[in-house]
Motif scaffolding. Structure first.
Motif, PDB file in Angstrom:
ATOM      1  N   GLN A  61       0.829  -1.200   0.000  1.00  0.00           N
ATOM      2  CA  GLN A  61       0.000   0.000   0.000  1.00  0.00           C
ATOM      3  C   GLN A  61       0.865   1.252   0.000  1.00  0.00           C
ATOM      4  O   GLN A  61       0.542   2.242  -0.631  1.00  0.00           O
ATOM      5  N   GLY A 102       1.105  -2.824   4.139  1.00  0.00           N
ATOM      6  CA  GLY A 102      -0.057  -3.252   3.374  1.00  0.00           C
ATOM      7  C   GLY A 102      -0.840  -4.251   4.186  1.00  0.00           C
ATOM      8  O   GLY A 102      -0.620  -4.401   5.386  1.00  0.00           O
ATOM      9  N   THR A 114      -3.878  -3.031  -4.732  1.00  0.00           N
ATOM     10  CA  THR A 114      -3.334  -1.664  -4.741  1.00  0.00           C
ATOM     11  C   THR A 114      -2.733  -1.313  -6.103  1.00  0.00           C
ATOM     12  O   THR A 114      -2.146  -0.251  -6.281  1.00  0.00           O
TER      13      THR A 114
END
Ligand code: GDP
Length: 412
Positions: free
Chosen positions: A226, A239, A335
């Motif tokens: 992320q 993440g 993502t």
């Protein structure tokens, strides 16, 4: 919140079939409403010369949220003796699909509500289709407003058969079909005195019998990055572990770069640990100074998702302006974000009836479903939806507005 003692579900159905009333009833019957709210609603209802109107309750909750006070509707929950329930807010099906597909709110089950008087309507079909698109396989069908059809068993069976037939055509097998009155409370928390012909469970019992989604822990590691934080000279890659386990010392591979390195440490907020499992948000550092960024996907060498720029998908278009074949749009999967084109629309279908409208179409209109082939500008890490949901679903955006949700059915 502990995963196993909370179940998240969504209530969908045609407008006015009783979603809000059922939610209000569930809160009320499980004593999960603040007492002042109950009083206020009873008072308002009385003033209007009506029975307690549970839909008011939802309006109140909505208002409060808009003013940013007390009750957070996004987190509204009620409790039974068995566990807590979170009802996921689904103000409209576009938001619902978007939230589900982006993973913002992952429902583990769904209630599909159908008015006993009106029967199956267009939105009933469309919402059911979305449930199948999202792979939600724990579905409870509620035939509501039984009080309005004199609690008639025949009427219940007719509507039940209609719903069942449609669900079968989209591969959903509902766990229960319940005759209820959300307004009067029949078969919600208590067995109905008015439907002696019905021997099955109540709404609360049916919910209590559902299973939590098994943790994706046993699958090979999938960790979409992320963000990367630089703290004290360390690069911490953060993440959510979507599948498998990430642990200290593990050899990992990064897609799409193909770099291989070893996990040096697991960095979890306020926690000293060497591993994180599926479902957890976490961070890690690497032994080698490899470059990671948002959109990279960490996996195990030899057990990797596909790296591809072409795949087959089912897409649900939800935007007034139709999708044009070969139009440049943005695809978001976990993502990852990449520019893409829909290369061909092999089938164009009505999302409500699933009737085939056209083969080899050039556009997809609002609320249509397409079996399409998507080509991305560069390869991304994906799985089919059946293999790993988190890498098998995506949203399509045009000018930063979500206009479609989809699932990957085949890698080409
Ligand atoms: P929603 O749009 O699906 O959230 O539907 P609402 O909960 O707002 O309900 C729509 C209307 O149906 C309201 O006037 C409710 O009072 C009414 N309603 C909801 N449940 C029942 C029920 O079990 N029986 C009867 N007779 N009316 C109901």
């Amino acid at each position: 919140m502990n995963h196993s003692d909370t179940l998240k579900f969504v209530i969908v159905g045609h407008v006015d079939h009783g979603k809000s009333t059922l939610i209000g009833r569930l809160f009320y019957d499980t004593d999960c409403l603040p007492p002042d709210k109950v009083e206020e609603i009873e008072k308002t209802s009385k003033e209007l010369g009506r029975e307690v109107e549970f839909a008011f309750l939802l309006d109140h909750l909505q208002e409060e949220r808009e003013q940013g006070i007390t009750i957070d509707t996004a987190q509204t929950f009620f409790k039974t003796e068995k566990r807590k329930y979170v009802i996921i807010d689904a103000p409209g099906h576009v938001e619902f699909v978007k939230n589900m597909i982006t993973g913002a709110s992952q429902a583990e089950a769904a209630i599909l509500i159908v008015d006993a008087l009106e029967g199956v309507k267009e939105q009933t079909r469309r919402h059911a289709y979305i449930l199948s698109l999202l792979g939600l396989d724990q579905v409870i069908v509620i035939i509501n407003k039984m009080d309005a059809v004199n609690y008639d068993e025949n009427r219940f069976n007719t509507v039940k058969n209609d719903v069942e037939k449609f669900l079968e055509s989209i591969n959903i097998k509902a766990k229960y079909y319940l005759p209820i009155s959300a307004l009067k409370g029949d078969n919600v928390a208590k067995k109905s005195e008015n439907m002696k012909w019905y021997q099955g469970v109540t709404v609360l019992e049916s919910l209590d019998s559902l299973k939590n989604k098994p943790p994706a822990e046993d699958k090979p590691l999938i960790f979409p990055i992320q963000d990367v934080y630089k703290i004290d000279g360390k690069r911490i890659n953060v993440g959510r572990v979507e599948a498998g386990i990430i642990e200290k010392g593990q050899i990992i591979k990064i897609l799409p770069t193909g770099q291989v390195t070893r996990v040096k440490s697991i960095e979890k907020f306020m926690e000293n640990t060497d591993r994180s499992v599926a479902g957890e948000s976490t961070g890690f550092t690497t032994e080698d100074p490899v470059f990671l960024e948002r959109g990279h996907v960490v996996c195990l060498p030899g057990n990797e998702p596909y790296l591809t720029d072409t795949f087959k998908a089912n897409v649900f278009w939800m935007f007034r302006k139709p999708l044009d074949i070969n139009e440049k749009i943005t695809l978001k999967c976990a993502t990852q974000e990449v520019s893409c084109r829909v290369q061909s629309i092999e089938k164009r279908m009505n999302s409500s009836t699933l009737e085939l409208l056209e083969r080899n179409a050039t556009i997809l209109e609002n609320l249509e479903v397409g079996e399409v082939i998507i080509k991305t500008k560069h390869p991304i890490a994906v799985k089919t939806f059946n293999e790993v949901q988190e890498l098998g679903r995506f949203v399509l955006e045009r000018d930063q507005l979500t206009c479609a949700g989809g699932i990957i059915t085949e890698i080409l």
